[in-house]
Design a protein around this motif. Structure first.
Motif, PDB file in Angstrom:
ATOM      1  N   GLN A  26      41.994  43.614  52.984  1.00 51.02           N
ATOM      2  CA  GLN A  26      43.533  43.359  53.229  1.00 51.02           C
ATOM      3  C   GLN A  26      43.834  43.011  53.822  1.00 51.02           C
ATOM      4  O   GLN A  26      45.072  41.760  53.593  1.00 51.02           O
ATOM      5  CB  GLN A  26      44.341  44.445  52.220  1.00 51.02           C
ATOM      6  CG  GLN A  26      45.507  44.369  51.283  1.00 51.02           C
ATOM      7  CD  GLN A  26      45.800  43.561  50.587  1.00 51.02           C
ATOM      8  OE1 GLN A  26      44.073  43.151  49.848  1.00 51.02           O
ATOM      9  NE2 GLN A  26      46.462  42.332  50.773  1.00 51.02           N
ATOM     10  N   GLN A  29      43.640  39.751  54.403  1.00 50.41           N
ATOM     11  CA  GLN A  29      44.316  38.544  53.772  1.00 50.41           C
ATOM     12  C   GLN A  29      46.018  37.946  54.648  1.00 50.41           C
ATOM     13  O   GLN A  29      46.765  37.151  54.763  1.00 50.41           O
ATOM     14  CB  GLN A  29      44.616  39.197  52.831  1.00 50.41           C
ATOM     15  CG  GLN A  29      43.723  39.043  51.913  1.00 50.41           C
ATOM     16  CD  GLN A  29      44.131  38.888  50.117  1.00 50.41           C
ATOM     17  OE1 GLN A  29      44.861  38.902  49.727  1.00 50.41           O
ATOM     18  NE2 GLN A  29      42.536  38.327  49.308  1.00 50.41           N
ATOM     19  N   LEU A  33      47.374  34.890  55.927  1.00 49.93           N
ATOM     20  CA  LEU A  33      48.862  34.894  55.381  1.00 49.93           C
ATOM     21  C   LEU A  33      49.770  33.785  56.682  1.00 49.93           C
ATOM     22  O   LEU A  33      51.272  33.417  56.572  1.00 49.93           O
ATOM     23  CB  LEU A  33      49.493  36.139  55.027  1.00 49.93           C
ATOM     24  CG  LEU A  33      49.484  36.539  52.906  1.00 49.93           C
ATOM     25  CD1 LEU A  33      49.704  37.349  52.918  1.00 49.93           C
ATOM     26  CD2 LEU A  33      49.475  34.867  52.365  1.00 49.93           C
ATOM     27  N   PHE A  41      54.228  37.303  61.047  1.00 52.15           N
ATOM     28  CA  PHE A  41      53.456  38.047  59.683  1.00 52.15           C
ATOM     29  C   PHE A  41      53.440  39.526  60.155  1.00 52.15           C
ATOM     30  O   PHE A  41      53.776  40.417  59.519  1.00 52.15           O
ATOM     31  CB  PHE A  41      53.140  36.736  59.256  1.00 52.15           C
ATOM     32  CG  PHE A  41      53.461  37.263  57.511  1.00 52.15           C
ATOM     33  CD1 PHE A  41      54.514  38.257  56.541  1.00 52.15           C
ATOM     34  CD2 PHE A  41      52.192  38.244  56.796  1.00 52.15           C
ATOM     35  CE1 PHE A  41      53.483  38.357  55.160  1.00 52.15           C
ATOM     36  CE2 PHE A  41      51.647  38.595  55.743  1.00 52.15           C
ATOM     37  CZ  PHE A  41      52.484  38.660  55.206  1.00 52.15           C
TER      38      PHE A  41
ATOM     39  N   ALA B 502      38.309  40.502  46.308  1.00 45.34           N
ATOM     40  CA  ALA B 502      38.632  40.286  47.966  1.00 45.34           C
ATOM     41  C   ALA B 502      37.698  38.898  48.231  1.00 45.34           C
ATOM     42  O   ALA B 502      38.068  37.500  48.632  1.00 45.34           O
ATOM     43  CB  ALA B 502      38.757  41.619  48.847  1.00 45.34           C
ATOM     44  N   LEU B 506      38.876  35.189  49.386  1.00 43.18           N
ATOM     45  CA  LEU B 506      38.005  34.816  50.286  1.00 43.18           C
ATOM     46  C   LEU B 506      37.151  33.645  50.308  1.00 43.18           C
ATOM     47  O   LEU B 506      37.226  32.267  51.514  1.00 43.18           O
ATOM     48  CB  LEU B 506      37.054  36.367  51.090  1.00 43.18           C
ATOM     49  CG  LEU B 506      38.619  37.340  51.548  1.00 43.18           C
ATOM     50  CD1 LEU B 506      38.170  38.310  52.450  1.00 43.18           C
ATOM     51  CD2 LEU B 506      39.461  36.352  52.852  1.00 43.18           C
ATOM     52  N   ILE B 509      39.492  30.574  49.735  1.00 45.03           N
ATOM     53  CA  ILE B 509      39.490  30.140  50.775  1.00 45.03           C
ATOM     54  C   ILE B 509      38.805  29.362  52.286  1.00 45.03           C
ATOM     55  O   ILE B 509      39.586  27.749  52.696  1.00 45.03           O
ATOM     56  CB  ILE B 509      40.656  31.267  51.453  1.00 45.03           C
ATOM     57  CG1 ILE B 509      41.771  32.249  50.984  1.00 45.03           C
ATOM     58  CG2 ILE B 509      40.921  30.986  52.971  1.00 45.03           C
ATOM     59  CD1 ILE B 509      41.941  33.481  51.294  1.00 45.03           C
ATOM     60  N   VAL B1194      54.391  40.996  52.181  1.00 46.42           N
ATOM     61  CA  VAL B1194      53.102  40.393  51.727  1.00 46.42           C
ATOM     62  C   VAL B1194      53.136  39.356  50.689  1.00 46.42           C
ATOM     63  O   VAL B1194      52.892  38.045  50.596  1.00 46.42           O
ATOM     64  CB  VAL B1194      52.411  41.318  51.405  1.00 46.42           C
ATOM     65  CG1 VAL B1194      50.766  40.825  50.852  1.00 46.42           C
ATOM     66  CG2 VAL B1194      51.768  41.846  52.628  1.00 46.42           C
ATOM     67  N   MET B1198      52.254  35.403  50.274  1.00 42.11           N
ATOM     68  CA  MET B1198      52.057  34.794  49.356  1.00 42.11           C
ATOM     69  C   MET B1198      51.602  33.894  48.489  1.00 42.11           C
ATOM     70  O   MET B1198      51.605  32.242  48.957  1.00 42.11           O
ATOM     71  CB  MET B1198      50.762  35.842  48.302  1.00 42.11           C
ATOM     72  CG  MET B1198      50.016  36.366  49.636  1.00 42.11           C
ATOM     73  SD  MET B1198      48.976  37.446  48.117  1.00 42.11           S
ATOM     74  CE  MET B1198      48.325  38.731  49.179  1.00 42.11           C
ATOM     75  N   LYS B1201      53.575  30.675  50.581  1.00 41.35           N
ATOM     76  CA  LYS B1201      52.677  30.096  51.058  1.00 41.35           C
ATOM     77  C   LYS B1201      51.976  28.454  49.775  1.00 41.35           C
ATOM     78  O   LYS B1201      51.654  27.753  49.989  1.00 41.35           O
ATOM     79  CB  LYS B1201      51.171  30.692  51.280  1.00 41.35           C
ATOM     80  CG  LYS B1201      51.712  31.283  52.930  1.00 41.35           C
ATOM     81  CD  LYS B1201      50.760  31.330  53.184  1.00 41.35           C
ATOM     82  CE  LYS B1201      49.721  30.189  54.142  1.00 41.35           C
ATOM     83  NZ  LYS B1201      48.139  30.569  54.628  1.00 41.35           N
ATOM     84  N   PRO B1313      45.968  45.391  45.394  1.00 40.51           N
ATOM     85  CA  PRO B1313      46.066  44.975  46.184  1.00 40.51           C
ATOM     86  C   PRO B1313      46.253  43.533  45.948  1.00 40.51           C
ATOM     87  O   PRO B1313      45.054  42.752  44.877  1.00 40.51           O
ATOM     88  CB  PRO B1313      45.450  44.796  47.753  1.00 40.51           C
ATOM     89  CG  PRO B1313      44.021  45.711  47.280  1.00 40.51           C
ATOM     90  CD  PRO B1313      44.552  46.278  46.073  1.00 40.51           C
ATOM     91  N   ILE B1314      47.278  42.731  45.627  1.00 42.20           N
ATOM     92  CA  ILE B1314      46.977  41.529  45.033  1.00 42.20           C
ATOM     93  C   ILE B1314      46.282  40.208  45.399  1.00 42.20           C
ATOM     94  O   ILE B1314      46.193  40.523  47.234  1.00 42.20           O
ATOM     95  CB  ILE B1314      48.397  40.655  45.038  1.00 42.20           C
ATOM     96  CG1 ILE B1314      49.705  42.056  44.217  1.00 42.20           C
ATOM     97  CG2 ILE B1314      48.387  39.352  44.786  1.00 42.20           C
ATOM     98  CD1 ILE B1314      50.976  41.189  44.977  1.00 42.20           C
ATOM     99  N   ASP B1315      45.535  39.893  44.448  1.00 40.49           N
ATOM    100  CA  ASP B1315      44.673  38.979  44.989  1.00 40.49           C
ATOM    101  C   ASP B1315      45.195  37.102  44.742  1.00 40.49           C
ATOM    102  O   ASP B1315      45.949  37.449  43.620  1.00 40.49           O
ATOM    103  CB  ASP B1315      42.510  38.884  44.699  1.00 40.49           C
ATOM    104  CG  ASP B1315      42.517  37.691  44.587  1.00 40.49           C
ATOM    105  OD1 ASP B1315      41.859  37.781  45.389  1.00 40.49           O
ATOM    106  OD2 ASP B1315      42.453  36.708  43.979  1.00 40.49           O
ATOM    107  N   SER B1316      45.628  36.685  45.673  1.00 40.86           N
ATOM    108  CA  SER B1316      45.532  35.787  45.829  1.00 40.86           C
ATOM    109  C   SER B1316      46.070  34.921  44.717  1.00 40.86           C
ATOM    110  O   SER B1316      46.495  34.349  43.781  1.00 40.86           O
ATOM    111  CB  SER B1316      46.638  34.817  46.666  1.00 40.86           C
ATOM    112  OG  SER B1316      45.519  34.312  47.592  1.00 40.86           O
TER     113      SER B1316
END
Lengths: 149, 1331
Positions: A26, A29, A33, A41, B502, B506, B509, B1194, B1198, B1201, B1313-1316
């Protein structure tokens, strides 16, 4: 030159934190960002996390010191802490919080106190690392600013 | 005694047996303990514990049983022993007591008798003596007076008297009278020789006159022995007559003569004397004879009696009773015994012997014993009763009695052997004892055996019970552990999914990253694929565990089962075509259209089953059959042929009794649906039919190598099916392959409608030529059509098709006009006939595109060949996903616009038929309406063109603007719509209107086609952005411009015919168009829409039927915002996914095998996001309700972005307030915009107020939590018809939480947790139509 060394140091620190399990993906991540548009940030989030955690921990200590522990409140606080720590990626704190919540559900005061101590311990450990990290980052920032100037 | 001998040996046997048994038992247990460790070694670890457990349990149970047995045996032994003892004791003691008393009496009596005899003897002796004395006194006194009288007379007298007395007592030994003067007269009886002697003596000094002398000196004492001559005369014992001569004997030789000396005191004297001639002692008594006057003693009378008679008596007694007796004097001299042993000693003259010196050893030892025991201290009365005296080797009773006679006290002793009295008793007692003991031992042995047998039964039962208990225990533990496992897995879902998300995120990404080399990119793509596969596997496991742990909650919602299954088959058919496998959907007509249940899970079931079948089927077909069983679960025939027949029968029957079935449905709101999935794969071994449904089980382990998979799919299927109240099993199948049969119990909606279109085609007497490649689907379809009353031909290949065509149309040619094909002419013919007649075009030819030879250019010739039949028949083309665009264009150009995608199933067929029938009708009507129209040809042509256009546009526009989409749809089904349901005059203007527009569209269409071809042939990623952009821009802008104009026209024209609600559309449409224009600079959307265009234009017309359109129209017009109904959204989603998927496949042939990746929504989006795009959320405004500052930060970052505008609030309250503000603004705007005359104003309104496109809602917040906030928002919205998408964000990952979220009105669900990526895809899916 100094900036690169500092960056290396910072990277090493972060990597060691990952290796130790203090942080999880996390946090990556979060790092991802961070870019040119919002340079501070990670620092911002970490600071937020620290402040928030500090507050929650004080509250929790206060609650646990009372003779009659209001477990529902404690549970709510721990849940908050868990949420914030998981979103920062503070894995150990999160795990400790999960443990804490279990004790909370059992209304086990002794366990709660112990778990609180664990959470605190993990948190302080993490905070010290974070502080170092933030310092490094601020120094890098300063260097970069200087270079730009 | 023989019995006594046998019994011990008989006793020994059971004992020995028992012993042996015990030994073997012990050995057994030892063996067991000794064997077990070996077993342990052999079997190894897993069994060890169990064995240990069992062994200890076993041993302990053995020991306990052993101890119990022992205890019972001991108790039995004690019982029997006590019984024996008691029995023996009582018999013995009572007998002994009674016998003892008897024996005592006997002994006493025995002894008493000799003593009495002695007593008698004494008495008689005394009596005789007394008598003699009295007689003597008398005789003397008689002869005293004449003193001068002859003493001889006196002597003679005395002799007679004495003889009389003597003879009267035979027991007497002797009577002696010794006078004072020394004269002695005596009678003696020798008992041995039985002779009687008279003994007298003659005084020497009066030798002349013996008597005289005697007399004369009678009173004078004289020295008797001085001079006396003793004589003895033998007498006749009876008469007393002299028998022999007198013989001189020495004095005192024969008998002892009681002398005067002995009676000096004048009292009677007693003593025991010993005679020389007799062996026995003698009892002698002496009394003086006194002178009657003087009182002086004149003579002494002595009487001796032999005691021998006593001895004889004793002997007699002893002979009779056995034993020994003796009499002794007080001093211990033996007077009489019962033995023959001499009583006298001859050592120094004859003397009495002491009893202790007696020759007979018994008597001696008895006397010695008495001496020892009592010595001189005899009890006062000398009475001794001793029992069990051991003399020699025998036991004796010794009793002694004391007879106290004056001067002669006597002691009698009787020694009786114990044997004599108690011999029998003892013997009997012993025998009894032996018998008792043996009997008791026998009992004991039998008892022990019985106990062993009984307890062995019991112990077996106990062992079994113990085993059962342990088994139960083990089962409970196993269940508990498996339950824990399931629970654990269910609880872990969050923990497991998060890291996977995640990883995938990733990787995405990383894929975004431009600086990857090709190899890296390939590797990362590969990793991503693997991760997705892993995630899918995880999801499978978690699904399974969720079902197993009972956490899965099936939702209950109405859904169109047929449509779901068709979608599924559509999806899989694409995959199957590459495998040369046909996918066939065969649903019976009586299946309810809409059912209640969990559609997602049902789709999952069939997805798993079909994908499983596909995996194992390399060629052949996969059939998904479905039928409705009503209330009776009738048995299905085994054979597939018979199956089909019965199915047909079933269908027919259900058709006939449709009304009855309907009633049944209404009665019970549950319905059992039966399904079969049949394939022609490798099949499953019958022995594995059950086990394939187990977890991680595959029919053949080697399949994992070939086909992969985990074996979870079928397990999940079974769990789900069971959960839905059905069953699944593998059924025997003829030929190769597998046949899975399952039943589902689904709910029926309240207003259930069974498909009821069947009969409406009956009137059209259509003939259908099915030219399909797949044999199974063709036969099923033709069968179905025949049932419906159509005439069918079948062709499987090109040659067959041409043959049939030629055959059929040669006949037709003769039947119809022989003129060259003229469309108008042909149309004219039916016009003049009836309305329902199809005007010669009653032949429908369904042609599979794969019948054409596509590898070369022959297909063009083939098309041309077919084209000659175009006027005579209607063509419907079945395309597959990889049909080249050239063919499509060519087809379209030739006017074949009735195209559908493979596979062909009933709904599609029905739609085709509808289209045909309607077209026919339309033509008829048009013909009748426009009889005088001169533009017949043109009209027709433009109509054809038009429909092409509509297809293209509908797909094109659908993604860009919903408004346009709607319009296009209206247009798409325009012609059908107006013809079938409305009065023609109202449609006429709009029709012509559309005509106009369509003519304008032709160039547009071509422009749009261009990128399509590019997309198909080239890789998507490599596609030049600019090229697409400009090209498309041009195309779409033009499209929009004309569309805009069209809309205006359209609206004006339609005011009269369509409701006023439609007026609202216009400003919205304008706004939508404006928005769309704004969005046009986003290549992603554009690209996507173009991709979709290709694939949707085929699907759309078939998916929407008239009813849907109507519904949509009404729904749309009533909605102010450019929203969409759910159903439409779903369909759109589906089509979007599919199209993107197909595009992806088309572009990346390498990844063909990963087709089903994109089944999942997120995957699909992830794939689509391969298109480089930095701001997928650009222009969106998102309200974020999150109390946690960190998460807030966060998430905001996100989203920002990704290009979205984010407004963050701290709790639910604020979120609700924000939405309220927005709604007010919206309301205002709406009110303004309803005036519709000022578009600009509406636009400005829109920009002035912040309008949220979506809400991200944390579930746990202070003041007002996410659920409550959502409820409130939905309440506010209730009146307005708005629906703002709300996405839940929660840390809970359970499906129950998801269900809860959806329940309160949220649209989607994200986990922390948030997965974008997931977030973006979710947001896009919810907001796309709103853009």
């Amino acid at each position: 030159m100094a900036a690169t060394a500092l960056k290396e140091q910072l990277n090493g620190l972060v990597n060691s934190m990952f290796a130790e399990g203090l942080l999880d993906e996390q946090f990556q991540q979060l790092q991802m960002l961070q870019d040119g548009s919002n340079p501070g940030f990670v620092a911002e989030v970490v600071t937020l996390f620290c402040e928030d955690s500090e507050r929650i921990l004080t509250e929790l200590t206060k609650l646990m010191d009372q003779a009659l522990v209001d477990y529902s409140k404690v549970d709510a606080y721990v849940h908050q802490l868990k949420g914030s720590s998981s979103s920062v990626g503070a894995q150990n704190v999160k795990l400790a919080c999960i443990q804490f919540r279990q004790f909370c559900e059992e209304n086990n005061k002794e366990g709660c106190v112990r778990a609180l101590n664990v959470v605190k311990h993990e948190y302080y450990r993490l905070r010290s690392k974070f502080e170092t990290m933030l310092q490094l980052e601020s120094r890098i920032q300063a260097y970069e600013n200087k270079q730009q100037n | 005694m023989a019995g006594a001998h046998q019994t011990p040996s008989a006793m020994m046997k059971p004992l020995a047996k028992l012993f042996k048994k015990l030994q073997t038992f012990i050995k057994c247990t030892e063996n067991r303990t000794s064997i077990l460790p070996q077993k342990k070694i052999i079997h190894g670890q897993p069994e060890e514990e169990e064995f240990n457990y069992q062994t200890t349990r076993c041993l302990s149970s053995y020991y306990s049983i052993f101890v119990a047995r022992l205890a019972i045996m001991v108790m039995l032994a004690i019982l029997i022993g006590m019984l024996t003892m008691l029995t023996w004791h009582f018999t013995k003691v009572y007998t002994m007591n009674s016998i003892n008393s008897l024996a005592y009496g006997l002994r006493y009596e025995l002894l008493q008798r000799p003593i009495l005899r002695v007593w008698n003897i004494l008495n008689s002796t005394v009596e005789i003596t007394m008598a003699q004395v009295k007689l003597s006194e008398y005789v003397i006194s008689h002869y005293e007076k004449p003193l001068s009288q002859e003493p001889a007379e006196l002597h003679q007298m005395m002799r007679d008297v004495t003889w009389a007395l003597f003879s009267s007592r035979t027991a007497l030994d002797a009577i002696t009278i010794s006078y004072r003067n020394g004269f002695v007269q005596a009678f003696h009886r020798d008992h041995r020789s039985n002779t009687t002697f008279y003994i007298y003596c003659e005084l020497v000094n009066s030798s002349v006159n013996q008597g005289k002398a005697h007399h004369g000196h009678i009173h004078k004492p004289r020295d008797r022995p001085a001079s006396a001559i003793w004589y003895r005369e033998r007498l006749d014992p009876v008469t007393g007559e002299k028998k022999g001569d007198r013989r001189q004997i020495p004095p005192d030789d024969l008998i002892k003569i009681a002398g005067l000396a002995e009676v000096q005191d004048g009292a009677a004297s007693w003593r025991v004397a010993v005679s020389k001639f007799t062996d026995s002692p003698l009892l002698s008594a002496a009394l003086p004879v006194r002178h009657p006057s003087g009182g002086s003693i004149v003579a002494a009378v002595g009487v001796t009696t032999a005691l021998k008679s006593v001895g004889q008596l004793m002997k007699e007694l002893v002979d009779f009773h056995s034993g020994y007796m003796y009499l002794t004097s007080l001093e211990g001299y033996v007077l009489a015994t019962s033995t023959d042993a001499p009583l006298l000693r001859n050592t120094t003259g004859r003397k009495l012997m002491m009893a202790t010196d007696f020759e007979d050893h018994i008597i001696r030892s008895g006397a010695e014993w008495l001496q020892r025991a009592y010595g001189n201290k005899f009890p006062i009365n000398h009475e001794v009763h001793a029992e069990n005296v051991l003399l020699g080797n025998q036991r004796y009773y010794i009793d002694s009695f004391f007879l106290n006679l004056t001067r002669l006290p006597l002691v009698g002793v009787i020694i009786i052997p114990r044997k004599y009295i108690l011999g029998k008793v003892d013997q009997i007692g012993f025998t009894t004892l032996v018998i008792l003991i043996s009997a008791s031992i026998c009992f004991l042995a039998i008892g022990c055996v019985c106990i062993l047998i009984l307890t062995s039964g019991v112990s077996k039962a106990m062992k079994l019970r113990a085993e059962l208990i342990s088994q139960l225990d083990a089962r409970r533990r196993a269940e508990a552990s498996s339950n824990y496992k399931s629970q654990f897995l269910a609880n872990m879902s969050h923990e497991l999914r998060t890291p996977m998300a995640a990883v995938i995120g990733l990787l995405d990404i990383l894929i975004y990253d431009d600086c990857l080399t090709n190899e890296q990119f390939a590797t990362v793509t590969q990793i991503r694929k693997c991760s997705t596969a892993l995630l899918r596997l995880l999801n499978n496991i978690l699904d399974l565990s969720k079902v197993e742990s009972g956490k899965l909650v099936l939702e209950e919602a109405e859904f169109d089962l047929g449509r779901e299954l068709e979608g599924l088959v559509d999806m899989f058919s694409v995959q199957c075509i590459n495998h040369n496998v046909e996918t066939i959907l065969d649903l019976s007509d009586d299946m309810p259209k809409v059912v209640r249940g969990d559609s997602a899970r049902i789709v999952q079931i069939f997805t798993n089953l079909i994908s499983n079948s596909i995996k194992f089927t390399s060629e052949g077909h996969i059939i998904l059959r479905g039928w409705c069983d009503g209330s009776n679960h009738s048995s299905r025939p085994e054979c597939s042929e018979a199956q089909k027949m019965s199915q047909c029968a079933l269908r027919n029957r259900s058709k006939q009794h449709e009304s009855i079935v309907k009633k049944e449905y209404q009665k019970n709101d549950k319905i059992t649906l039966w399904f079969e999935v049949e394939d022609t794969g490798c099949g499953i071994d019958p022995s594995k039919w059950e086990s394939v449904f187990e977890s991680f089980e595959q029919a053949d382990p080697s399949t994992t190598r070939m086909h992969g998979g985990t074996g979870l799919g079928l397990c999940i299927v079974r769990n789900l099916v069971n959960k839905m109240g059905g069953e699944i099993n593998v059924v025997k199948k003829d030929g190769q392959g597998t046949l899975m049969q399952l039943s589902l119990l689904l709910g029926m909606p309240e207003d259930c409608t069974v498909n009821s279109f069947q009969t409406e085609f009956g009137k059209y007497s259509l003939k259908v030529l099915l030219a399909l490649h797949g044999k199974q689907s063709r036969s099923i379809m033709s069968q179905w059509l025949r049932e419906k009353g159509f005439f069918t031909w079948e062709a499987s290949e090109w040659n067959g098709l041409t043959q049939i065509l030629q055959q059929v149309f040669q006949e037709n040619m003769q039947w119809s006009t022989s003129e060259p094909i003229n469309l108008s002419r042909i149309r004219v013919v039916p016009r003049e006939n009836s309305i329902h007649k199809m005007g010669g075009l009653d032949i429908l030819i369904v042609v599979d595109i794969s019948l054409l030879d596509q590898s070369t250019n022959i297909w063009k010739q083939q098309l041309i060949f077919l084209d000659q039949y175009r006027g005579k028949a209607k063509f419907a083309w079945m395309l597959s996903h990889d049909t080249s665009n050239a063919i499509k264009v060519e087809l379209r150009r030739k006017g074949h616009f009735l195209m559908i995608n493979k596979p062909l199933y009933k709904t599609k067929m029905t739609n085709i038929l509808h289209a045909i029938v309607n077209e026919g009708n339309f033509e008829n009507e048009k013909g009748s309406n426009q009889l005088n129209s001169s533009m017949d040809e043109d009209l027709h042509e433009s109509h054809d063109l038009d429909s092409i256009h509509f297809d293209a546009i509908s797909s094109d526009v659908s993604d860009i603007s919903d408004m346009d989409n709607r319009d296009s749809k209206i247009n798409t089904f325009y012609s059908e719509e107006e013809i079938t349901e409305r009065n023609p005059e109202s449609h006429q203007p709009s029709y012509s209107n559309s005509q106009k527009i369509s003519t304008q569209r032709v160039p547009l269409d071509k422009i749009i086609k261009k990128p399509n071809i590019l997309l198909e042939t080239e890789n998507l990623i490599n596609m030049s952005k600019d090229f697409t952009e400009t090209d498309k821009h041009g195309g779409i802008i033009m499209d929009y411009s004309c569309r805009y104009g069209y809309n205006k026209d359209n609206k004006k024209n339609m005011i009269s015919s369509i409701t006023d609600n439609l007026q609202d559309i216009k400003p919205q449409a304008v706004v939508g168009n404006e928005d769309a224009f704004l969005k046009l600079n986003q290549p992603h959307d554009g690209g996507e829409s173009v991709i979709e265009q290709e694939y949707q234009w085929n699907v759309k017309p078939t998916l929407y039927n008239k009813g849907d359109i109507k519904q949509k129209m009404i729904a749309k017009t009533s909605m102010a915002s450019p929203g969409n109904t759910h159903a439409e959204g779903m369909e759109k989603q589906l089509s979007t996914e599919r199209s993107v998927e197909l595009a992806y496949r088309g572009s990346r042939l390498l990844e063909n095998q990963d087709m089903h990746y994109s089944v999942h929504k997120n995957d699909c989006v992830a794939l689509s996001s391969l298109v480089p795009d930095q701001n997928p959320l650009g222009g969106l405004c998102i309200l974020l309700a999150e109390d946690n500052p960190i998460l807030q930060r966060v998430a905001t970052t996100m989203l920002e972005k990704k290009g979205a505008k984010v407004i963050a609030v701290g709790d639910g309250m604020q979120a609700v307030d924000a939405i309220k503000c927005m709604l007010c603004a919206e309301e205002n705007k709406r009110q303004n915009s309803t005036h519709q005359d000022d578009v600009a104003e509406g636009l400005s309104e829109l920009q002035k107020y912040t309008s949220f496109d979506l809400v991200l809602m944390d579930c746990q917040m202070p003041k007002l939590d996410g659920y409550e906030a959502t409820k409130t928002i939905r309440n506010i919205e209730a009146g307005t018809g708005l629906h703002i998408p709300i996405v839940a964000v929660t840390a809970h990952a359970m499906s129950s939480d998801e269900a809860k979220c959806l329940e309160v009105g949220m649209d989607a669900y994200l986990t922390k947790p948030i997965d974008s990526k997931l977030m973006v895809s979710t947001i896009l899916s919810l907001t796309k139509r709103d853009v």
